[in-house]
Each structure stands twice: as structure tokens, then as C-alpha cells.
Write an enzyme that holds these catalytic residues in place. Structure first.
Site, PDB file in Angstrom:
ATOM      1  N   HIS A 153       0.957  -1.155   0.225  1.00 46.44           N
ATOM      2  CA  HIS A 153       0.064  -0.099   0.126  1.00 46.44           C
ATOM      3  C   HIS A 153       0.819   1.176  -0.125  1.00 46.44           C
ATOM      4  O   HIS A 153       0.648   2.400   0.425  1.00 46.44           O
ATOM      5  CB  HIS A 153      -1.026   0.178   1.174  1.00 46.44           C
ATOM      6  CG  HIS A 153      -1.548  -1.194   1.763  1.00 46.44           C
ATOM      7  ND1 HIS A 153      -2.932  -1.670   1.047  1.00 46.44           N
ATOM      8  CD2 HIS A 153      -1.184  -2.522   2.152  1.00 46.44           C
ATOM      9  CE1 HIS A 153      -3.281  -2.730   1.528  1.00 46.44           C
ATOM     10  NE2 HIS A 153      -2.283  -3.252   2.024  1.00 46.44           N
ATOM     11  N   SER A 274      15.050  22.224 -14.766  1.00 42.10           N
ATOM     12  CA  SER A 274      14.112  23.010 -14.963  1.00 42.10           C
ATOM     13  C   SER A 274      14.628  24.351 -15.474  1.00 42.10           C
ATOM     14  O   SER A 274      15.577  24.986 -14.946  1.00 42.10           O
ATOM     15  CB  SER A 274      13.169  23.022 -13.644  1.00 42.10           C
ATOM     16  OG  SER A 274      12.637  24.474 -13.637  1.00 42.10           O
ATOM     17  N   LYS A 280      15.996  21.881  -9.598  1.00 39.03           N
ATOM     18  CA  LYS A 280      15.367  20.562  -9.982  1.00 39.03           C
ATOM     19  C   LYS A 280      16.258  19.668 -10.515  1.00 39.03           C
ATOM     20  O   LYS A 280      17.237  20.066 -11.220  1.00 39.03           O
ATOM     21  CB  LYS A 280      14.221  20.901 -11.107  1.00 39.03           C
ATOM     22  CG  LYS A 280      13.047  21.668 -10.265  1.00 39.03           C
ATOM     23  CD  LYS A 280      12.434  20.818  -9.240  1.00 39.03           C
ATOM     24  CE  LYS A 280      11.568  19.627  -9.794  1.00 39.03           C
ATOM     25  NZ  LYS A 280      10.213  20.212 -10.392  1.00 39.03           N
ATOM     26  N   GLU A 287       9.805   9.000 -16.359  1.00 38.74           N
ATOM     27  CA  GLU A 287       8.546   9.363 -16.679  1.00 38.74           C
ATOM     28  C   GLU A 287       8.108   9.020 -18.047  1.00 38.74           C
ATOM     29  O   GLU A 287       6.943   8.581 -18.246  1.00 38.74           O
ATOM     30  CB  GLU A 287       8.441  10.947 -16.526  1.00 38.74           C
ATOM     31  CG  GLU A 287       8.537  11.491 -15.063  1.00 38.74           C
ATOM     32  CD  GLU A 287       8.688  12.812 -15.218  1.00 38.74           C
ATOM     33  OE1 GLU A 287       7.899  13.472 -14.789  1.00 38.74           O
ATOM     34  OE2 GLU A 287      10.119  13.224 -14.876  1.00 38.74           O
TER      35      GLU A 287
END
Ligand code: ARG
Length: 457
Positions: A153, A274, A280, A287
């Protein structure tokens, strides 16, 4: 090619929707291979002359060189790769070129070409899967004892090792490869010679062309052979399942590299910045692997949907098999390469992983097991006692091993100081020695077993 029956050319929009040359030119090598085999067989059976067969093969080799050199003029008027090559052949060698299509149709031709292409592609993918497994197993061996939290979970469950986690993906990939090999075995029958749908009256030798093209045997039913695309459905099912596996790992990399987790670091080589937030470090490759799964599963749904209502035998709908098939398998190849690269690149932060592994009362099960073993409590009762101890620790904001012995004894008086041995995350993983468990010795042995097995392939 069918000028005999037609008086005027197709409408512009008809030509546009009908043509597949824009994408099926990718089948040129397979198309030429198939035609070479067909011509040799026609000559061997005396259906065309040896001179014509020689001219055809010579012409096809020249066309292959033109295509490789980028000088071949593909024409939309000629619809697809099959007609483009055949027309050029006749242009180059004269009337003998017109004999190549004896005892053959584009229906068995395209079925053969696409099977050959899928087979070639599966073989390349299998090597990539193997490389991905090697990357995982090498990293797993290096981190057989690196403790991290295991989750259920996405809540901290029990400590595991990073190596164990990576080897889970080696197992999944092994099953993906099993599905790949299965699909390859079933697709390896040759449709060539099924002709348009009914077979042919020419005395062809289908065993000869099948063998020449590396197929195990010719397909046994001409209607099935020109109508079947389940070889692609199987390849795409395999691809979709493999992509789902890659996507889960990609998702984990996204989570692990996030600042709140900080379990893993990807180098600059696999990170982007970024344009506005200077701090970043984004895991874009992970992704994109996660996202590309959509294209692959989409292609599977696409071909299933195209085929579901088609009566036997060939229908032009089946031309829609290619773009999705090409794209999905190329996408899987890209995703696999990127994932193997990321696995080799990433470095776990052992300190952060261990700290997180100890949080969330992850050794509560070890405490319960200790109560069973040492105090002979039934597991359900041990679970209850441990629950009360966890609650006591949580009430004071302490970890399990920070709670005093007296506080534990207040709940279960027979607990001794020995209990602290099982409360550390290292001892927790070390104790998981059951077959398939996360004990570092197990993980090391499994990683070595995989590396040996893969090296011996
Ligand atoms: N380009 C076609 C395809 O990919 C080749 C087969 C055409 N056959 C036909 N009967 N029109 O499906």
C-alpha cells in the site's frame, strides 16, 4: 497493376487513404527476401525458367541496393511496398519481372513479410531484455545487503534489500522473455503460397520457401494464413505486459528519486533540469518510459479492435496492423534501452534507505515472530501484543528499538533484552532466509545465479 479492369485512376483521397507505402516501406528487406525465395522455388519447380529466376534475383538485389542507398523512388500511386518493388523490378529486368507474382498474392506476401519483420524484431528485443536483466542483476549483486523499506500500500511494511527489489524485475523480465519466445515459436509458420486465399493450382513447393525463409513449416490452411494476425496480437500482448513491468519500475524510480524519499540518485546523464527552478533534477526518462506504456497497450487494443469483426479472409482493414505494430515494438525497444541505462546509472543512497527502512515500525513482524518463537505465543496473540507495543512506542514518538525494555515488559512481562536483536533492520533482513526471501545471502546467491545463467545463454 490492375489496369486491365480499370479505365480511370483513383480519386486523390482514395489514393491517400489506400496507400500504405509511407509506412510499409519498412518491410522492404523482408519483401525482397520473400520474393527471392519465391522466385527460386518457382524455378526449382519448373514454373518459371532458371534464366527468369536469375534475372529476378539479380534485379531484386539491385533494388535492395537502391533502397539502402536511398535512391529508390517510392511512389504512392503504387500503393505499397510490394507493388513498388515489383514495378521497379519489371522496369529494370523487363517481362521476367512480371513472372515473379505467379502463384502468389499480396495477401500471402504481406502476411509473410510482416511475420518475418515481427520475428526479426522479437529476436532483437530478446537481446535487449537480456541486457536489461544483466543490468538489474549486476546492480542487485552490488546491493545484496543494502537495506531499504519494503512497501505494501506504499506504506512501510518490512525491510528488504535493494538487490532483492531489483531481482524481482529480473524475474518479471524472464517471464516476458518466455512470452516472447512462445510468440516467436507460434508465429514461425510460412504463409507464402497460400496465394489470395484459396491456395494455387501451380505445383509449388511450400516446404522449400518455408525452409528458405527460416520458418519451421508452411501454414496448413490458406484461409487462416492470409487472415491471421494473432502473431502480432501475441507479440503486442507480450510487449504490453513487458511495458507495464517497465512502467512500474519507472514509477518507482520517480518515487525513489524524489526529494522526500531520496533513495536513489540518477546522474546528470539521466536527469534534466528546470528552466525556472534551479534546484530541480527531474527523472524525465523514467517518466517517459512510464508514459510510453500507453502507446504500447494502445497498439494492442488497436489490433484487437481492427480484427474483431473481420470475416475471413483478407480485408483491407488488415493494412492497419502495421503502424501500431511498428511503433509499439520500436517503443518497447527504446524503453528497454533507456531503462537498462537508468539501472546502470542509478546509485542508491544507503543511509536514506536504511533510515526509512527503520521507520514505520517495519520490524514489528520480527517482534511478533520473536514472541511466537521464544514465548510460544500463538501468532494472533503475538500480533496483538506487538500492536500494543507499537502503539506505546508511537504514543511517545519512539522507534521500536528505542522503547525501553520495562515499557515492553509492562505489556508482556516475559519479554527479555534478547528481543532487541530482532528489532534492527539488518537482523530483520538477515533472518528472512526462506527460499525466495530477502536475506542478503539469498539475494547474493540469486544475483550470481542469474548472472551465470545470462552469461551462458
Ligand atoms: N498493403 C496491403 C496490406 O498491408 C497489402 C495486401 C493488399 N492486398 C489486397 N488484396 N489489396 O495489407
Amino acid at each position: 497493376m490492375w489496369g486491365g479492369r480499370f479505365a480511370s485512376p483513383p480519386a486523390e483521397i482514395m489514393a491517400e487513404i489506400n496507400a500504405s507505402i509511407g509506412f510499409d516501406k519498412r518491410l522492404h528487406a523482408q519483401d525482397i527476401r520473400g520474393s527471392m525465395a519465391h522466385a527460386a522455388m518457382l524455378a526449382a519447380k519448373g514454373i518459371i525458367s532458371a534464366e527468369d529466376a536469375a534475372a529476378i534475383r539479380f534485379g531484386l538485389a539491385a533494388i535492395e541496393a537502391e533502397i539502402d542507398a536511398g535512391t529508390f523512388q517510392f511512389s504512392r500511386e503504387l500503393e505499397d511496398i510490394h507493388l513498388n518493388i515489383e514495378a521497379r523490378l519489371t522496369e529494370r529486368i523487363g517481362p521476367a519481372g512480371g513472372r515473379l507474382h505467379t502463384a502468389r498474392s499480396r495477401n500471402d506476401q504481406v502476411a509473410t513479410d510482416f511475420r518475418l519483420w515481427v520475428r526479426d524484431t522479437l529476436d532483437t528485443l530478446d537481446l535487449q531484455f537480456k541486457d536489461f536483466q544483466q543490468a538489474l542483476a549486476e546492480k542487485a549483486l552490488a546491493h545484496a545487503a543494502t537495506v531499504m523499506p519494503g512497501f505494501t500500500h506504499l506504506q512501510t511494511a518490512q525491510p528488504v534489500t535493494f538487490g532483492h527489489h531489483l531481482l524481482a524485475y529480473v524475474e518479471m523480465t524472464a517471464r516476458d522473455r518466455g512470452r516472447l519466445q512462445d510468440a516467436r515459436r507460434r508465429l514461425n509458420e510460412c504463409p507464402l503460397g497460400s496465394a489470395a486465399l484459396a491456395g494455387t493450382s501451380f505445383g509449388i513447393d511450400r516446404d522449400m520457401t518455408a525452409a528458405e525463409l527460416g520458418f519451421d513449416r508452411p501454414t496448413a490452411n490458406s484461409l487462416d494464413a492470409v487472415s491471421d494476425r494473432d502473431f502480432l496480437m501475441e507479440a503486442l500482448s507480450m510487449a504490453a505486459i513487458a511495458a507495464v513491468h517497465l512502467s512500474r519500475l519507472a514509477e518507482e524510480i520517480v518515487i525513489w528519486t524524489s526529494a522526500p524519499f531520496g533513495f536513489v540518485r540518477l546522474s546528470d546523464a539521466f536527469t534534466t533540469g528546470s528552466s525556472i527552478m534551479p534546484q530541480k533534477r527531474n527523472p524525465d526518462a523514467a517518466e517517459l518510459v512510464r508514459a510510453k506504456t500507453g502507446r504500447i497497450t494502445g497498439a494492442l487494443i488497436g489490433i484487437l479492435t481492427v480484427m474483431k469483426g473481420l470475416p475471413l479472409a483478407y480485408a483491407k482493414d488488415m493494412q492497419e496492423d502495421k503502424e501500431g505494430g511498428f511503433d509499439a515494438l520500436a517503443t518497447l525497444s527504446l524503453a528497454l534501452a533507456a531503462m537498462a541505462g537508468m539501472i546502470r546509472d542509478l546509485e542508491p543512497n544507503a543511509g536514506a534507505m536504511k533510515a526509512a527502512a527503520g521507520g514505520g515500525y517495519s520490524t514489528a513482524t520480527d517482534l511478533a515472530d520473536w514472541l511466537v518463537r521464544r514465548l510460544n505465543l500463538p501468532f494472533r496473540e503475538a500480533h496483538h501484543v506487538t500492536g500494543r507495543i507499537v502503539a506505546a512506542a508511537a504514543a511517545t514518538g519512539l522507534a521500536l528499538d528505542e522503547l525501553g525494555l520495562d515499557e515492553m515488559q509492562a505489556i508482556e512481562p516475559r519479554i527479555t533484552a534478547e528481543v532487541f536483536e530482532v528489532l534492527s533492520v539488518e537482523n530483520s533482513v538477515k533472518s528472512r532466509t526462506s527460499y525466495g526471501g530477502t536475506a542478503p545471502a539469498n539475494v547474493e546467491a540469486q544475483a550470481k545465479r542469474w548472472l551465470e545463467k545470462l552469461a551462458a545463454e
